[in-house]
Design a protein around this motif. Sequence first.
Motif: not given
Length: 251
Positions: A133-143
């Motif tokens: 979930w942390i990986s997914l959240g960080a990817f969304i923020l990166a986008f």
Amino acid sequence: MKQIFAILLLACIFSGVRGSGPRDWLEEANRAYTEGDYATAIEKYTQIIDSGYVAAEVYYNLGNAYFRNHRLADAILYYERAKLLSPRDQDILFNLELAESYVKDNIEELPRPFFTRWYFAVVRALPPAVWGWISLGAFILAFLFFSLYLYLHRPGIRRWSFRLAVVMLLFSVFSLVFAREHYGLIYGKQRAVIYQPSVTVKSTPDESGTDLFILHEGTRVTLEDEMGEWHEIRISDGNKGWVPGEAIRVI
């Protein structure tokens, strides 16, 4: 506390079941354990597991009953199975460590460099799902930060948006790696417990193999290979050998 929690949990799940069933068996098992009738407690906890109900609390209680009944290998086996379902439970970890203190084999683990110890400490800090979930959240923020970089025109904001996008993307990648690594530690190579009072580890998968060393009841091993009724095992100091299948129980 664990026993009370398990009773309430099973009561909710099996509230519609009449007659003898997992809820009744759990109540009987807990009562037998409290009264010191560990053989009956073992029988009832085992019935619950055989019925298809799997929970760390039941494995933990069964491990306690086996430990009280002086069956060390079984106790360690079920503490380990409880640990798979609840790896950070302090009661499980404490009782597992206590049971292991009675194992005859005192095997020292291979020394690891500081960086490796630090890396795996970070990996084990969170469950695999949380890292995911942390990986997914960080990817969304990166986008989102990269979108700001593309569509805004102020140089200062664009510069910081790009930097933050790169940082979040790297954090997402590392979190995903940690998730996969932790999952592999839990569900990767199978582990087992030596189930016989003692077993001679052989150099080849047959009785004619050279005797390498002896392991005793309760020692944990990693399964490396299988050939017929024999299993190649590795112990924590790196030594390997073959043992017959009846000498171990898979965690």
